[in-house]
Design a protein around this motif. Structure first.
Motif, PDB file in Angstrom:
ATOM      1  N   LEU A  59      53.948  35.461  38.502  1.00 38.84           N
ATOM      2  CA  LEU A  59      53.725  36.816  37.991  1.00 38.84           C
ATOM      3  C   LEU A  59      52.468  36.900  37.136  1.00 38.84           C
ATOM      4  N   PHE A  60      52.328  35.949  36.224  1.00 37.64           N
ATOM      5  CA  PHE A  60      51.159  36.001  35.338  1.00 37.64           C
ATOM      6  C   PHE A  60      49.869  35.644  36.076  1.00 37.64           C
ATOM      7  N   MET A  61      49.947  34.709  37.034  1.00 39.68           N
ATOM      8  CA  MET A  61      48.745  34.361  37.785  1.00 39.68           C
ATOM      9  C   MET A  61      48.306  35.490  38.712  1.00 39.68           C
ATOM     10  N   ALA A  62      49.263  36.318  39.149  1.00 37.78           N
ATOM     11  CA  ALA A  62      48.935  37.436  40.032  1.00 37.78           C
ATOM     12  C   ALA A  62      48.464  38.664  39.256  1.00 37.78           C
ATOM     13  N   PHE A  63      48.665  38.667  37.949  1.00 42.22           N
ATOM     14  CA  PHE A  63      48.336  39.826  37.116  1.00 42.22           C
ATOM     15  C   PHE A  63      46.900  40.315  37.317  1.00 42.22           C
ATOM     16  N   PRO A  64      45.878  39.434  37.351  1.00 46.46           N
ATOM     17  CA  PRO A  64      44.494  39.918  37.519  1.00 46.46           C
ATOM     18  C   PRO A  64      44.239  40.600  38.863  1.00 46.46           C
ATOM     19  N   PHE A  65      45.115  40.400  39.853  1.00 44.70           N
ATOM     20  CA  PHE A  65      44.903  41.002  41.166  1.00 44.70           C
ATOM     21  C   PHE A  65      45.475  42.417  41.250  1.00 44.70           C
ATOM     22  N   PHE A  66      46.163  42.858  40.204  1.00 43.32           N
ATOM     23  CA  PHE A  66      46.784  44.173  40.220  1.00 43.32           C
ATOM     24  C   PHE A  66      46.100  45.162  39.287  1.00 43.32           C
ATOM     25  N   ASN A  67      44.878  44.841  38.863  1.00 41.03           N
ATOM     26  CA  ASN A  67      44.081  45.809  38.108  1.00 41.03           C
ATOM     27  C   ASN A  67      42.621  45.623  38.492  1.00 41.03           C
ATOM     28  N   LYS A  68      41.876  46.696  38.489  1.00 37.43           N
ATOM     29  CA  LYS A  68      40.516  46.683  39.031  1.00 37.43           C
ATOM     30  C   LYS A  68      39.540  45.851  38.211  1.00 37.43           C
ATOM     31  N   ASP A  69      39.869  45.615  36.926  1.00 37.17           N
ATOM     32  CA  ASP A  69      38.960  44.850  36.072  1.00 37.17           C
ATOM     33  C   ASP A  69      39.326  43.373  35.995  1.00 37.17           C
ATOM     34  N   ALA A  70      40.273  42.934  36.818  1.00 37.85           N
ATOM     35  CA  ALA A  70      40.689  41.521  36.871  1.00 37.85           C
ATOM     36  C   ALA A  70      41.117  41.004  35.506  1.00 37.85           C
ATOM     37  N   LEU A  71      41.816  41.831  34.748  1.00 34.95           N
ATOM     38  CA  LEU A  71      42.262  41.435  33.410  1.00 34.95           C
ATOM     39  C   LEU A  71      43.512  40.584  33.509  1.00 34.95           C
ATOM     40  N   ARG A  72      43.532  39.479  32.766  1.00 29.29           N
ATOM     41  CA  ARG A  72      44.785  38.750  32.607  1.00 29.29           C
ATOM     42  C   ARG A  72      45.539  39.355  31.428  1.00 29.29           C
ATOM     43  N   ALA A  73      46.789  38.950  31.258  1.00 28.49           N
ATOM     44  CA  ALA A  73      47.602  39.539  30.194  1.00 28.49           C
ATOM     45  C   ALA A  73      46.952  39.359  28.827  1.00 28.49           C
ATOM     46  N   GLY A  74      46.327  38.203  28.600  1.00 24.70           N
ATOM     47  CA  GLY A  74      45.650  37.961  27.333  1.00 24.70           C
ATOM     48  C   GLY A  74      44.524  38.941  27.078  1.00 24.70           C
ATOM     49  N   ASP A  75      43.806  39.353  28.139  1.00 23.99           N
ATOM     50  CA  ASP A  75      42.736  40.335  27.986  1.00 23.99           C
ATOM     51  C   ASP A  75      43.292  41.702  27.616  1.00 23.99           C
ATOM     52  N   VAL A  76      44.429  42.064  28.211  1.00 26.30           N
ATOM     53  CA  VAL A  76      45.040  43.362  27.918  1.00 26.30           C
ATOM     54  C   VAL A  76      45.448  43.431  26.451  1.00 26.30           C
ATOM     55  N   ILE A  77      46.077  42.374  25.961  1.00 24.55           N
ATOM     56  CA  ILE A  77      46.533  42.339  24.573  1.00 24.55           C
ATOM     57  C   ILE A  77      45.352  42.317  23.603  1.00 24.55           C
ATOM     58  N   ALA A  78      44.328  41.539  23.928  1.00 23.67           N
ATOM     59  CA  ALA A  78      43.202  41.341  23.003  1.00 23.67           C
ATOM     60  C   ALA A  78      42.130  42.420  23.105  1.00 23.67           C
ATOM     61  N   GLY A  79      42.171  43.251  24.146  1.00 23.08           N
ATOM     62  CA  GLY A  79      41.134  44.266  24.312  1.00 23.08           C
ATOM     63  C   GLY A  79      39.812  43.681  24.780  1.00 23.08           C
TER      64      GLY A  79
END
Length: 305
Positions: free
Chosen positions: A170-190
């Motif tokens: 789930l976490f490794m696939a996260f960057p493939f489900f948003n256009k900016d290739a953000l991982r969960a850490g990027d979403v939290i940290a801005g």
């Protein structure tokens, strides 16, 4: 347009800095991010192996004693060695990423090799809080599910192994489900990871009066004092570099007006590029001179240190 160019165009974004300047950026590809991470892990764990070998070479007898702790009493020296090894692993694991990403380049060695870096999504400076947050989240995204997989019973997946596998996927696939290739850490940290072009500034900075501050268009000589150059730091220098490289008239006019207002000059109009080139050249020279005396100014909010 080639397929590669089309893919690059899809990754192009525009961010607006707190100063109101629109800057074009290109989101790093997922492949570049994976390659950078693998390279960083290789460097990190290779360094750990070298450290262990050095420790064995320095105290080979103590390492054997630590390995037999269940049967023999461990001496004070071996306990100290064990503590040093544990502390080193902890500091290396977290310190490697934090030390490099908190630097002015915002990139680890792996990211530099792959031509990418971390940036704040709001166009502002990259804060220590953001870097720490995105790196701590890596434990939840990667290391914890891997630990679940490692403790799975031998020969079968088990509930812990299944949970770890689902978690990891789930976490490794996260960057493939948003256009900016953000991982969960990027979403939290801005934050996000963008390309960091290695191209140098145009020769105009050194051949059209930037070094001596003289404008070929108007003949005006732009010279800035210590107080006027001390306002900005490395972050603003990099922003100014990107603006000059892009060469967009509106962006240069906005930056020109911002700097003039900040240093108390009348903005004027028509000679923005010459002004910015002169300010860039003199600010860069000042910052480089300060660095030779171990003084650094990260951005306009910090004091020289």
């Amino acid at each position: 347009m080639t397929a590669a160019s089309a893919r690059t165009d899809k990754r192009r974004r525009t961010i607006v800095t707190p100063e109101g300047v629109a800057l074009p950026v290109t989101v790093a590809s997922r492949g570049a991010r994976v390659a950078a991470l693998l390279l960083d892990f290789f460097i990190l764990y290779f360094g750990m192996i070298v450290f262990i070998l050095v420790m064995i070479w320095l105290a080979s007898g103590l390492m054997e004693e630590i390995a037999n702790t269940a049967e023999n009493k461990v001496s004070g020296a071996s306990e100290f060695l064990a503590i040093v090894v544990i502390l080193f692993f902890f500091l290396a694991r977290y310190g490697y990423f934090l030390a490099f990403e908190l630097g002015p380049r915002g990139a680890t060695i792996g990211k530099r090799v792959c031509g990418i870096r971390i940036a704040a999504r709001d166009g502002g400076r990259l804060t220590a809080e953001a870097v720490i947050a995105r790196n701590l989240l890596r434990d939840i995204e990667m290391f914890l599910p891997i630990a679940f997989l490692l403790v799975a019973p031998s020969g079968e997946m088990g509930n812990a192994g299944i949970a770890g596998l689902i978690w990891f996927v789930l976490f490794m696939a996260f960057p493939f489900f948003n256009k900016d290739a953000l991982r969960a850490g990027d979403v939290i940290a801005g934050t996000w990871v963008v390309e960091a072009p290695r191209t140098k500034l145009a020769e105009a900075l050194s051949t059209q009066g930037a070094a001596d501050g003289r404008s070929e268009l108007t003949g005006t000589t732009y010279e800035f004092g210590e107080a006027e150059l001390s306002i900005y730091g490395e972050h603003e220098l990099q922003t100014l570099e990107r603006v000059l490289r892009a060469g967009e008239a509106k962006a240069m006019a906005a930056v020109h007006e911002t700097i003039c207002n900040k240093i108390g000059w009348a903005p004027g109009a028509g000679d923005e590029r010459a002004f910015l080139e002169a300010y860039y050249a003199q600010l860069r020279a000042k910052l480089e001179s300060d660095m030779r005396f171990d003084k650094r100014k990260a951005d306009k909010f910090s004091e020289s240190a």
